[in-house]
Design a protein around this motif. Structure first.
Motif: not given
Length: 394
Positions: A38-66
């Motif tokens: 349902e989403d355009a290409p995105y960075t999958r590793p962030a789903l279990t790591k950075k999105l949970w532990i890096d306050p500067d990395f939000g959901e808007d950082s996940v899409p790859l803008n392909t």
């Protein structure tokens, strides 16, 4: 009928890197991407790591803008039901057909599922949508049952515990990580979780999902006991999506069989990422499911589709990170093999996994940075001298 010079089936990391390589080497060719996600290409590793532990990395950082960066025509929530190689067409759910000049299969993997009822609070974790659901359900003090001690299960358990959840982790090994690490490292790895309050249920397999009306969701274990909570996250690995390739008559073994250019048995169809069985320059014929391989093979396939003669010679590494501790590896991590452990101090270690001839077939780098190429060299050179091995990676 819609037609593309290059058509990509699948909307993950492979699609992004392939589209970028296609556009870099062909400025005018038309690119189509058809994705069931349902989403355009995105960075999958962030789903279990950075999105949970890096306050500067939000959901808007996940899409790859392909699509924005490459001009590709992207369709999401679109399922390809068949490939017609003689006609060079794919058929979509609903009957629409799309012509292609060259086709890339990048269908990725499907998460393994447990039997049981469907419920929003039970997540077979794989996608960005799964992350959003889990984030919505997560409240401070939530009781989370995580099934599986591999990459997904361990990383989700760690991330949830760091975000205030009470986590119970169910896994089949006697010690967490024992299916990959030698005992000294597995014990160190497990201690990271117990030190952060994760309740472990080792040596147990989840057999079925349970729902108790509006109360707990949970799992029934192989010893007949039950574990319940507010959320269940299933992270039991994934299976490559090979049905389309088989239906199209492509050669399929453990994965879609490709040559060193990532071309399948059909000269107009390439494949990359999780689904391929390919001739690795160092490891031999292999199939691997990690993001480094997705990126590099996607880019290599894109170049090949535009006519490049370059071969795919990258040997991927894989990695995980929990509680700030990162490990990387190349090759096979099988603790049933003979291992040579080099502990530089209490925090930094290298483990060599040796075959019956004493040759390294895998290297684990525990909190060791910048050593991937050295690990590849050790395996490629088949170094058997123990003293030389001990000094190869520092």
């Amino acid at each position: 009928m819609t037609s593309y010079d290059y058509l990509i089936i699948g909307g993950g990391q492979v699609a992004d890197d392939a589209a970028r390589a296609l556009r870099e080497h062909d400025a005018v060719g038309t690119i189509g991407i058809v994705s069931s996600d349902e989403d355009a290409p995105y960075t999958r590793p962030a789903l279990t790591k950075k999105l949970w532990i890096d306050p500067d990395f939000g959901e808007d950082s996940v899409p790859l803008n392909t699509a924005e960066d490459t001009g590709a025509d992207l369709r999401v929530r679109t399922v390809v039901t068949a490939i017609d190689p003689p006609a060079k067409q794919v058929e979509l759910e609903g009957g629409e057909r799309i012509d292609y000049g060259k086709l890339l299969l990048a269908t990725g993997s499907e998460p393994r599922r447990l039997d049981g009822p469907e419920d929003e609070r039970i997540i077979h974790f794989r996608s960005f949508a799964d992350y959003r659901t889990l984030r919505h359900l997560m409240t401070d003090g939530a009781r989370a049952v995580v099934v599986g001690g591999g990459y997904i299960g361990a990383e989700v358990a760690a991330s949830l515990s760091l975000n205030g959840a009470h986590v119970t982790l169910v896994f089949p090994d006697d010690v967490l990580g024992a299916s990959q690490f030698p005992p000294s490292i597995a014990e160190r790895y497990q201690k990271l979780f117990t030190d952060h309050g994760v309740e472990l249920r080792p040596g147990r397999r989840a057999e079925a999902l349970t729902v108790q009306d509006d109360a707990d969701v949970g799992v029934t274990l192989d010893d007949g006991t039950a574990v319940g909570g507010d959320i269940v996250v299933v992270g039991l690995g994934a299976e490559p999506r090979l049905d389309l390739a088989r239906q199209a008559g492509l050669k399929v073994s453990e994965g879609v069989v490709v040559d060193e250019h990532l071309r399948t048995s059909d000269p107009s169809i390439w494949a990359a990422g999780d689904i391929i069985e390919y001739p690795d320059a160092i490891l031999g014929v292999t199939r691997i499911e990690h993001v480094d391989h997705a990126r590099e093979s996607g880019a290599a396939a894109g170049r090949s589709m535009t006519g490049s003669d370059a071969t795919y010679e990258h040997t991927p590494y894989f990695y995980s990170m929990v509680y700030g501790v990162r490990w990387e590896a190349v090759g096979t991590l099988d603790p049933s093999l003979e291992t040579l452990e080099v502990h530089h101090d209490t925090a930094h270690s290298v483990v060599y996994y040796l075959d019956d001839h004493g040759r390294p077939v895998g290297v684990l780098m525990w909190q060791i940075d910048g050593a991937r190429d050295a690990a590849r060299t050790v395996i490629a050179d088949a170094i058997t001298d123990r003293d030389l091995l001990r000094g190869s990676i520092g």
